[in-house]
Design a protein around this motif. Structure first.
Motif, PDB file in Angstrom:
ATOM      1  N   TYR A  30      -6.686  12.945  18.477  1.00 31.93           N
ATOM      2  CA  TYR A  30      -5.918  11.357  19.644  1.00 31.93           C
ATOM      3  C   TYR A  30      -7.022  10.195  20.352  1.00 31.93           C
ATOM      4  N   ARG A  31      -8.181  10.818  20.284  1.00 29.12           N
ATOM      5  CA  ARG A  31      -9.274   9.949  21.206  1.00 29.12           C
ATOM      6  C   ARG A  31      -9.817   9.014  19.695  1.00 29.12           C
ATOM      7  N   GLN A  32      -9.791   9.937  18.609  1.00 31.90           N
ATOM      8  CA  GLN A  32     -10.326   9.232  17.087  1.00 31.90           C
ATOM      9  C   GLN A  32      -9.390   8.302  16.970  1.00 31.90           C
ATOM     10  N   TRP A  33      -7.763   8.533  17.200  1.00 36.37           N
ATOM     11  CA  TRP A  33      -6.973   7.174  16.269  1.00 36.37           C
ATOM     12  C   TRP A  33      -7.051   6.219  17.536  1.00 36.37           C
ATOM     13  N   HIS A  68       0.676  -1.358   0.254  1.00 37.43           N
ATOM     14  CA  HIS A  68       0.066  -0.205   0.085  1.00 37.43           C
ATOM     15  C   HIS A  68       0.873   0.873   0.002  1.00 37.43           C
ATOM     16  N   PRO A  69       2.080   1.477  -0.992  1.00 40.29           N
ATOM     17  CA  PRO A  69       2.910   2.685  -1.467  1.00 40.29           C
ATOM     18  C   PRO A  69       2.474   4.118  -0.699  1.00 40.29           C
ATOM     19  N   PRO A  70       2.996   4.692  -0.209  1.00 39.79           N
ATOM     20  CA  PRO A  70       2.928   5.917   0.315  1.00 39.79           C
ATOM     21  C   PRO A  70       2.185   7.203  -0.677  1.00 39.79           C
ATOM     22  N   ARG A  71       2.838   7.036  -1.969  1.00 35.05           N
ATOM     23  CA  ARG A  71       1.766   7.497  -2.855  1.00 35.05           C
ATOM     24  C   ARG A  71       2.261   7.492  -4.178  1.00 35.05           C
ATOM     25  N   GLU A  72       0.995   6.934  -5.049  1.00 40.05           N
ATOM     26  CA  GLU A  72       0.535   5.976  -6.145  1.00 40.05           C
ATOM     27  C   GLU A  72      -0.148   6.785  -7.007  1.00 40.05           C
ATOM     28  N   LEU A 121       1.867  15.420  19.671  1.00 42.25           N
ATOM     29  CA  LEU A 121       2.218  16.437  18.356  1.00 42.25           C
ATOM     30  C   LEU A 121       1.205  17.398  17.210  1.00 42.25           C
ATOM     31  N   THR A 122       0.946  15.714  17.748  1.00 42.04           N
ATOM     32  CA  THR A 122      -0.457  16.026  16.150  1.00 42.04           C
ATOM     33  C   THR A 122       0.773  15.935  14.589  1.00 42.04           C
ATOM     34  N   CYS A 123       1.754  14.996  14.733  1.00 42.11           N
ATOM     35  CA  CYS A 123       2.446  14.972  13.812  1.00 42.11           C
ATOM     36  C   CYS A 123       1.913  14.263  12.669  1.00 42.11           C
ATOM     37  N   GLY A 124       1.551  13.126  13.505  1.00 40.16           N
ATOM     38  CA  GLY A 124       1.079  11.699  12.109  1.00 40.16           C
ATOM     39  C   GLY A 124       1.882  10.558  12.723  1.00 40.16           C
ATOM     40  N   ASN A 125       3.216  11.193  12.993  1.00 43.69           N
ATOM     41  CA  ASN A 125       4.071   9.821  12.587  1.00 43.69           C
ATOM     42  C   ASN A 125       3.502   8.291  13.423  1.00 43.69           C
ATOM     43  N   CYS A 126       2.578   8.361  14.411  1.00 42.16           N
ATOM     44  CA  CYS A 126       2.452   6.639  15.125  1.00 42.16           C
ATOM     45  C   CYS A 126       0.986   6.683  13.870  1.00 42.16           C
ATOM     46  N   THR A 127       0.926   6.897  12.962  1.00 43.09           N
ATOM     47  CA  THR A 127      -0.146   6.615  11.427  1.00 43.09           C
ATOM     48  C   THR A 127       0.587   6.472  10.695  1.00 43.09           C
ATOM     49  N   MET A 128       2.038   6.809  10.463  1.00 43.82           N
ATOM     50  CA  MET A 128       2.525   6.437   9.390  1.00 43.82           C
ATOM     51  C   MET A 128       3.380   5.387   9.460  1.00 43.82           C
ATOM     52  N   VAL A 129       4.067   5.393  10.733  1.00 41.10           N
ATOM     53  CA  VAL A 129       4.953   3.742  11.191  1.00 41.10           C
ATOM     54  C   VAL A 129       4.009   2.705  11.466  1.00 41.10           C
ATOM     55  N   CYS A 130       2.742   2.906  11.510  1.00 38.93           N
ATOM     56  CA  CYS A 130       1.252   1.855  11.902  1.00 38.93           C
ATOM     57  C   CYS A 130       1.474   0.839  10.467  1.00 38.93           C
ATOM     58  N   PRO A 131       1.755  -0.718  10.984  1.00 39.97           N
ATOM     59  CA  PRO A 131       1.361  -1.527   9.840  1.00 39.97           C
ATOM     60  C   PRO A 131       0.346  -1.902   9.167  1.00 39.97           C
ATOM     61  N   THR A 132      -0.555  -1.039   9.923  1.00 39.62           N
ATOM     62  CA  THR A 132      -1.808  -1.097   9.572  1.00 39.62           C
ATOM     63  C   THR A 132      -3.037  -0.428   8.930  1.00 39.62           C
ATOM     64  N   CYS A 133      -2.825   1.286   9.554  1.00 37.60           N
ATOM     65  CA  CYS A 133      -2.954   1.963   8.746  1.00 37.60           C
ATOM     66  C   CYS A 133      -2.800   2.216   7.679  1.00 37.60           C
ATOM     67  N   ASP A 136      -2.869   9.780   4.234  1.00 39.55           N
ATOM     68  CA  ASP A 136      -2.843  10.593   4.995  1.00 39.55           C
ATOM     69  C   ASP A 136      -3.615  10.648   6.804  1.00 39.55           C
ATOM     70  N   SER A 137      -3.090  11.052   7.492  1.00 37.63           N
ATOM     71  CA  SER A 137      -3.427  11.204   9.004  1.00 37.63           C
ATOM     72  C   SER A 137      -4.941  11.365   9.187  1.00 37.63           C
ATOM     73  N   CYS A 138      -5.067  10.742  10.689  1.00 38.10           N
ATOM     74  CA  CYS A 138      -5.956  11.398  11.456  1.00 38.10           C
ATOM     75  C   CYS A 138      -5.297  12.184  12.426  1.00 38.10           C
ATOM     76  N   PHE A 139      -4.493  12.236  11.853  1.00 37.21           N
ATOM     77  CA  PHE A 139      -3.685  13.394  12.625  1.00 37.21           C
ATOM     78  C   PHE A 139      -4.411  14.480  12.407  1.00 37.21           C
ATOM     79  N   ASP A 140      -4.018  14.490  11.292  1.00 35.18           N
ATOM     80  CA  ASP A 140      -3.823  15.573  10.895  1.00 35.18           C
ATOM     81  C   ASP A 140      -5.640  16.730  10.305  1.00 35.18           C
TER      82      ASP A 140
END
Length: 365
Positions: free
Chosen positions: A316-319, A84-88, A258-270, A293-297
């Motif tokens: 954060y609660r949503q994620w 599921h590539p980062p950009r396609e 920090l709502t940076c979205g790092n957790c969603t970027m490295v998560c293998p299921t997001c 994209d990230s739900c922290f955006d």
């Protein structure tokens, strides 16, 4: 009937056989101060003798006293990047000299990948993505069907691992073509999980492992389950999070997030995405790309009146609520596999297991 297991003394013939079969072998290797996933030209590129020290918000590469190749924590880049590539690109459009518009979709055939070193948590993550994104005939499905998986049973969990709490590991149970268990030496107990695995294993030089080696391998994996550095609260997490809508803990964690979205970027299921349209400077060519994209955006939930989740606490609660709770409503399982990546690569050191346990404690009070 499945072929009998083999004890391998080296992985060089395995990588060579995969490349001979036309696969692009992707596995762990050392680069830029980390163990990352990349295409391997040979088994020599594996991270022999390298390990990592991890903690919330911390990752350090370190030398090991042995020559182990898979005794390290999950890579910051997951196998999701290949499925599921980062950009396609979705399509490109161009006008010719007469002004006629032509729209083209990508026609490239997906590469044949052999994933080498897929841990049990990541194997479960791939199964999650298969269920969410694997629509027959779709872009994900076309890539997925060309992938061969060589899994690795985990014998040395990191301080941030908690796959035993999510039921994802440390043993690879299914969904692989070949499974390896790394033993001292290093030696590798290789077991087939499919017809493709049977064919591959039959071509490798090895010897029957014997009962002692098999028992040693099973014991090493079982012991890993008791050495996890993290755990989730017991009980129904879906029910816990459904009742935690107004918990004070959300304000506590949002003060650090920090709502940076790092957790969603490295998560293998997001798997959330958005689309981007762009044109060249002349306006003669346009394209549409799909990207992660990230739900922290803050724009992720934007509607005509503004964002639905404007605060850091709400995002954060949503994620967390989706990952551990409402994912069950959508897909019948948890969205977390216990790999610990979101803990390690959070710049604020926020720990998903700590937050879940804090919510459980607050609910008890």
């Amino acid at each position: 009937m499945a072929i009998e297991p083999l004890l391998l003394s080296t992985l060089a013939p395995l990588v060579a056989a995969l490349r001979e079969d036309g696969y692009r072998v992707v596995g762990p290797t050392v680069r830029d101060g980390a163990i990352v996933l990349d295409e391997l030209e040979s088994a020599d590129a594996l991270p022999y003798g390298w390990g990592v020290d991890v903690e919330p918000g911390g990752y350090r590469l370190r030398r090991r006293a042995d020559g182990a190749s898979f005794a390290h924590a999950a890579s910051p880049r997951s196998w999701k990047s290949y499925l599921h590539p980062p950009r396609e690109p979705l399509w490109t459009a161009s006008r010719d000299g007469a002004g006629d518009l032509t729209v083209r979709e990508p026609e490239e055939e997906p590469p044949r990948y052999a994933f080498l070193g897929v841990r049990a948590c990541d194997l479960r993550a791939i199964a999650v993505l298969d269920r969410v994104l694997g629509t027959p005939g779709g872009r994900y499905a076309r890539r997925r069907e060309r992938v061969l998986i060589v899994a690795v049973n985990c014998t040395e969990p990191a301080a941030t691992c908690f796959c035993a709490a999510t039921g994802s590991g440390p043993a690879a149970r299914d969904g692989f073509d070949l499974a390896l268990t790394e033993l001292a030496g290093p030696r590798y107990l290789a077991e087939s999980g499919s017809e493709r695995g049977d064919g591959l294993l039959s071509r490798l030089p090895g010897e029957p492992p014997g009962d002692t080696v098999v028992t040693e391998a099973r014991a090493a994996v079982a012991a890993a389950a008791g050495r996890m550095g993290r755990s989730l609260p017991e009980g129904d997490l879906r029910e816990l999070l459904a009742g935690a809508r107004t918990a004070a803990r959300w304000d506590d964690v949002s003060a650090r997030c920090l709502t940076c979205g790092n957790c969603t970027m490295v998560c293998p299921t997001c798997f959330c995405t958005t689309v981007e349209d762009s044109t060249d400077l002349t306006g003669g060519t346009a394209r549409r790309d799909e990207r992660w994209d990230s739900c922290f955006d803050i724009d992720f939930s934007y509607l005509h009146g503004g964002p639905v989740r404007a605060s850091a606490a709400a995002r954060y609660r949503q994620w967390l609520s989706h990952k551990l709770g409402t994912w069950h409503d959508q897909f019948g399982e948890s969205g977390c596999v216990g790999c610990g990546r979101c803990i390690v690569w959070c710049p604020a050191g926020i720990d998903i297991t700590e937050e879940a346990n804090a919510l459980a404690e607050e609910a008890t009070r």
